[in-house]
Write a protein that holds these residues in place. Structure first.
Motif, PDB file in Angstrom:
ATOM      1  N   MET A   1       0.821  -1.200   0.000  1.00  0.00           N
ATOM      2  CA  MET A   1       0.000   0.000   0.000  1.00  0.00           C
ATOM      3  C   MET A   1       0.863   1.261   0.000  1.00  0.00           C
ATOM      4  SD  MET A   1      -3.006   1.126   2.689  1.00  0.00           S
ATOM      5  CE  MET A   1      -4.019  -0.246   2.205  1.00  0.00           C
ATOM      6  N   ILE A   2       2.059   1.180   0.611  1.00  0.00           N
ATOM      7  CA  ILE A   2       2.927   2.347   0.672  1.00  0.00           C
ATOM      8  C   ILE A   2       3.278   2.838  -0.722  1.00  0.00           C
ATOM      9  CG2 ILE A   2       5.195   3.156   1.408  1.00  0.00           C
ATOM     10  CD1 ILE A   2       3.254   2.853   3.676  1.00  0.00           C
ATOM     11  N   ARG A   3       3.568   1.903  -1.612  1.00  0.00           N
ATOM     12  CA  ARG A   3       3.965   2.275  -2.960  1.00  0.00           C
ATOM     13  C   ARG A   3       2.784   2.661  -3.837  1.00  0.00           C
ATOM     14  NH1 ARG A   3       9.121   1.215  -4.443  1.00  0.00           N
ATOM     15  NH2 ARG A   3      10.405   0.010  -2.994  1.00  0.00           N
ATOM     16  N   ASP A   4       1.568   2.482  -3.335  1.00  0.00           N
ATOM     17  CA  ASP A   4       0.394   2.764  -4.146  1.00  0.00           C
ATOM     18  C   ASP A   4       0.008   4.236  -4.123  1.00  0.00           C
ATOM     19  OD1 ASP A   4       0.123   0.158  -4.923  1.00  0.00           O
ATOM     20  OD2 ASP A   4      -1.182  -0.385  -3.256  1.00  0.00           O
ATOM     21  N   ILE A   5       0.618   5.039  -3.252  1.00  0.00           N
ATOM     22  CA  ILE A   5       0.275   6.452  -3.177  1.00  0.00           C
ATOM     23  C   ILE A   5       0.979   7.186  -4.306  1.00  0.00           C
ATOM     24  CG2 ILE A   5       0.378   8.524  -1.748  1.00  0.00           C
ATOM     25  CD1 ILE A   5       0.288   6.776   0.704  1.00  0.00           C
ATOM     26  N   THR A   6       0.214   7.849  -5.183  1.00  0.00           N
ATOM     27  CA  THR A   6       0.779   8.512  -6.349  1.00  0.00           C
ATOM     28  C   THR A   6       0.888  10.020  -6.171  1.00  0.00           C
ATOM     29  OG1 THR A   6      -1.450   8.675  -7.329  1.00  0.00           O
ATOM     30  CG2 THR A   6      -0.127   6.748  -7.889  1.00  0.00           C
ATOM     31  N   LEU A   7       0.296  10.587  -5.116  1.00  0.00           N
ATOM     32  CA  LEU A   7       0.354  12.025  -4.896  1.00  0.00           C
ATOM     33  C   LEU A   7       1.793  12.446  -4.632  1.00  0.00           C
ATOM     34  CD1 LEU A   7      -1.335  14.617  -4.634  1.00  0.00           C
ATOM     35  CD2 LEU A   7      -1.442  14.189  -2.175  1.00  0.00           C
ATOM     36  N   GLY A   8       2.277  13.451  -5.374  1.00  0.00           N
ATOM     37  CA  GLY A   8       3.637  13.930  -5.200  1.00  0.00           C
ATOM     38  C   GLY A   8       4.616  13.331  -6.196  1.00  0.00           C
ATOM     39  N   GLN A   9       4.211  12.297  -6.936  1.00  0.00           N
ATOM     40  CA  GLN A   9       5.086  11.677  -7.922  1.00  0.00           C
ATOM     41  C   GLN A   9       4.932  12.362  -9.271  1.00  0.00           C
ATOM     42  OE1 GLN A   9       4.948   7.387  -8.108  1.00  0.00           O
ATOM     43  NE2 GLN A   9       4.384   7.201  -5.967  1.00  0.00           N
ATOM     44  N   TYR A  10       5.988  12.280 -10.077  1.00  0.00           N
ATOM     45  CA  TYR A  10       5.962  12.844 -11.428  1.00  0.00           C
ATOM     46  C   TYR A  10       6.107  11.710 -12.433  1.00  0.00           C
ATOM     47  CZ  TYR A  10       7.430  15.344 -15.629  1.00  0.00           C
ATOM     48  OH  TYR A  10       7.524  15.824 -16.921  1.00  0.00           O
ATOM     49  N   TYR A  11       5.201  11.670 -13.415  1.00  0.00           N
ATOM     50  CA  TYR A  11       5.211  10.619 -14.437  1.00  0.00           C
ATOM     51  C   TYR A  11       5.818  11.197 -15.709  1.00  0.00           C
ATOM     52  CZ  TYR A  11       3.597   6.576 -17.113  1.00  0.00           C
ATOM     53  OH  TYR A  11       3.538   5.442 -17.901  1.00  0.00           O
ATOM     54  N   GLN A  12       6.985  10.670 -16.088  1.00  0.00           N
ATOM     55  CA  GLN A  12       7.727  11.198 -17.228  1.00  0.00           C
ATOM     56  C   GLN A  12       7.131  10.698 -18.535  1.00  0.00           C
ATOM     57  OE1 GLN A  12      10.554  13.291 -17.025  1.00  0.00           O
ATOM     58  NE2 GLN A  12      10.302  13.511 -19.230  1.00  0.00           N
ATOM     59  N   THR A  13       6.562  11.602 -19.314  1.00  0.00           N
ATOM     60  CA  THR A  13       6.058  11.291 -20.649  1.00  0.00           C
ATOM     61  C   THR A  13       5.779  12.604 -21.373  1.00  0.00           C
ATOM     62  OG1 THR A  13       4.396  10.025 -21.895  1.00  0.00           O
ATOM     63  CG2 THR A  13       3.620  11.229 -19.986  1.00  0.00           C
TER      64      THR A  13
ATOM     65  N   LEU B   1      -5.741  13.249 -22.001  1.00  0.00           N
ATOM     66  CA  LEU B   1      -4.750  14.169 -22.562  1.00  0.00           C
ATOM     67  C   LEU B   1      -3.406  14.083 -21.847  1.00  0.00           C
ATOM     68  CD1 LEU B   1      -6.939  17.376 -23.079  1.00  0.00           C
ATOM     69  CD2 LEU B   1      -6.170  15.759 -24.827  1.00  0.00           C
ATOM     70  N   SER B   2      -3.366  13.466 -20.674  1.00  0.00           N
ATOM     71  CA  SER B   2      -2.124  13.402 -19.903  1.00  0.00           C
ATOM     72  C   SER B   2      -1.221  12.248 -20.325  1.00  0.00           C
ATOM     73  CB  SER B   2      -2.445  13.269 -18.411  1.00  0.00           C
ATOM     74  OG  SER B   2      -2.992  11.984 -18.127  1.00  0.00           O
ATOM     75  N   ASN B   3      -1.776  11.251 -21.009  1.00  0.00           N
ATOM     76  CA  ASN B   3      -1.027  10.040 -21.403  1.00  0.00           C
ATOM     77  C   ASN B   3      -0.487   9.271 -20.190  1.00  0.00           C
ATOM     78  OD1 ASN B   3      -1.473  10.472 -24.109  1.00  0.00           O
ATOM     79  ND2 ASN B   3       0.544  11.362 -24.507  1.00  0.00           N
TER      80      ASN B   3
ATOM     81  N   LEU C   1       1.440  14.521 -11.233  1.00  0.00           N
ATOM     82  CA  LEU C   1       1.954  13.546 -12.189  1.00  0.00           C
ATOM     83  C   LEU C   1       2.422  14.202 -13.480  1.00  0.00           C
ATOM     84  CD1 LEU C   1      -0.697  10.708 -11.744  1.00  0.00           C
ATOM     85  CD2 LEU C   1       1.726  10.551 -11.184  1.00  0.00           C
ATOM     86  N   THR C   2       1.893  15.383 -13.804  1.00  0.00           N
ATOM     87  CA  THR C   2       2.237  16.051 -15.065  1.00  0.00           C
ATOM     88  C   THR C   2       3.087  17.308 -14.864  1.00  0.00           C
ATOM     89  OG1 THR C   2       0.147  17.307 -14.999  1.00  0.00           O
ATOM     90  CG2 THR C   2       0.140  15.210 -16.185  1.00  0.00           C
ATOM     91  N   THR C   3       3.515  17.584 -13.631  1.00  0.00           N
ATOM     92  CA  THR C   3       4.272  18.801 -13.345  1.00  0.00           C
ATOM     93  C   THR C   3       5.471  18.468 -12.469  1.00  0.00           C
ATOM     94  OG1 THR C   3       2.149  19.976 -13.298  1.00  0.00           O
ATOM     95  CG2 THR C   3       4.090  21.205 -12.613  1.00  0.00           C
ATOM     96  N   THR C   4       6.648  18.908 -12.865  1.00  0.00           N
ATOM     97  CA  THR C   4       7.853  18.658 -12.075  1.00  0.00           C
ATOM     98  C   THR C   4       7.848  19.544 -10.825  1.00  0.00           C
ATOM     99  OG1 THR C   4       9.124  20.348 -13.258  1.00  0.00           O
ATOM    100  CG2 THR C   4       9.151  18.107 -14.152  1.00  0.00           C
ATOM    101  N   PRO C   5       8.568  19.147  -9.769  1.00  0.00           N
ATOM    102  CA  PRO C   5       8.627  19.971  -8.553  1.00  0.00           C
ATOM    103  C   PRO C   5       9.152  21.379  -8.796  1.00  0.00           C
ATOM    104  CG  PRO C   5       9.448  17.759  -8.116  1.00  0.00           C
ATOM    105  CD  PRO C   5       9.232  17.850  -9.592  1.00  0.00           C
ATOM    106  N   ASN C   6      10.141  21.535  -9.694  1.00  0.00           N
ATOM    107  CA  ASN C   6      10.676  22.867  -9.992  1.00  0.00           C
ATOM    108  C   ASN C   6       9.623  23.755 -10.637  1.00  0.00           C
ATOM    109  OD1 ASN C   6      13.193  22.213  -8.984  1.00  0.00           O
ATOM    110  ND2 ASN C   6      14.016  21.595 -10.972  1.00  0.00           N
ATOM    111  N   HIS C   7       8.856  23.182 -11.540  1.00  0.00           N
ATOM    112  CA  HIS C   7       7.791  23.952 -12.181  1.00  0.00           C
ATOM    113  C   HIS C   7       6.684  24.295 -11.190  1.00  0.00           C
ATOM    114  CE1 HIS C   7       8.899  22.485 -16.503  1.00  0.00           C
ATOM    115  NE2 HIS C   7       9.641  23.511 -16.101  1.00  0.00           N
TER     116      HIS C   7
END
Length: 267
Positions: free
Chosen positions: A1-13, A58-60, A128-134
């Protein structure tokens, strides 16, 4: 379950949403969350679901990847649903001992569950669609008018971005510590509620130590790079709106107008 949290992650595409200005995505996420609490009927929720489905398309980003994050809020959702079922006054539908489930409670619980699901997926879509710097640059730009009130906008944006970025890092650290404790004989699944709470102590103590260590390393790295806050800082890639960003704002305005008309006016 720990790895199932997607909030805060960035998906590269590469996608339409990934190429949008981060300010558009921040405003869009806020507008979508507001719309979820504005609509109050089935048609309004259907419009919100269609808008969210379009954004996901639209996010792919694979939908299964987003759904994984829902496992982390199952308890919160059940908690909200149960409270709304039994504590909402109205016409009784089912009576269990001294507890009554009302038709109004069923309606309220259903709305709350739908809102939570779409709220979590919509918020995850932004990260998922925005990097932390952005994210930092976008927050600083949107909060820029507060500088006139002597608000440290850059520092606040930096703290919020770092906190969001640390979520997947700490989750990964938690997963490692939990596996190490299980290998030593720890049991996090069985026993009473009190026993499970006591079993979490060997997990929380090293997690807090690791978090403070990472925070200290980050502070030393920023200081070694002569970081002194936002005063006088320039950007290598300043944020500039493109044609697609203005189109994004137009879609958001149209969606909000439609949400108000369908979700409130056309009851």
């Amino acid at each position: 379950m720990i790895r199932d949290i997607t909030l805060g992650q960035y998906y590269q595409t590469d996608s339409v949403l990934h190429r949008l200005d981060c300010r558009v995505k921040l405003v869009g996420t806020l507008a979508f969350i507001i719309s979820l609490f504005v609509v109050n009927n089935v048609w309004g929720y259907l419009l919100a679901a269609l808008f969210l489905a379009l954004c996901i398309r639209l996010s792919n980003v694979p939908f299964k990847f987003m759904v994984k994050g829902m496992k982390s809020i199952v308890f919160l959702m059940l908690f909200a649903v149960v409270f709304n079922l039994f504590l909402t006054p109205g016409t009784p539908a089912v009576t269990i001992w001294k507890l009554k489930i009302t038709w109004e409670g069923i309606e309220m619980a259903s709305k709350m569950a739908v809102r939570l699901v779409m709220l979590i997926i919509g918020s995850s879509l932004m990260t998922l669609t925005t990097t932390p710097n952005h994210l930092t640059d976008g927050l600083e730009s949107l909060l820029n008018p507060l500088k006139k009130l002597k608000v440290p906008v850059h520092e606040v944006s930096m703290m919020m971005s770092i906190a969001l970025r640390f979520i997947p890092i700490l989750l990964e650290e938690t997963d490692k510590i939990m596996k190490a404790q299980i290998a030593r004989g720890a049991d996090f699944e069985n026993g009473s509620l009190i026993q499970r709470a006591k079993a979490m102590v060997p997990l929380l103590v090293p997690l807090f130590i690791a978090a403070f260590r990472r925070a200290n390393d980050l502070a030393m790295a920023m200081e070694a790079r002569c970081y002194r806050g936002g005063e006088g800082r320039t950007k290598m890639k300043p944020l500039v709106y493109q044609k697609q960003d203005y189109m994004g704002y137009g879609v958001l305005v149209a969606y909000l107008v439609a949400a108000v008309l369908i979700g409130r006016v056309l009851l």
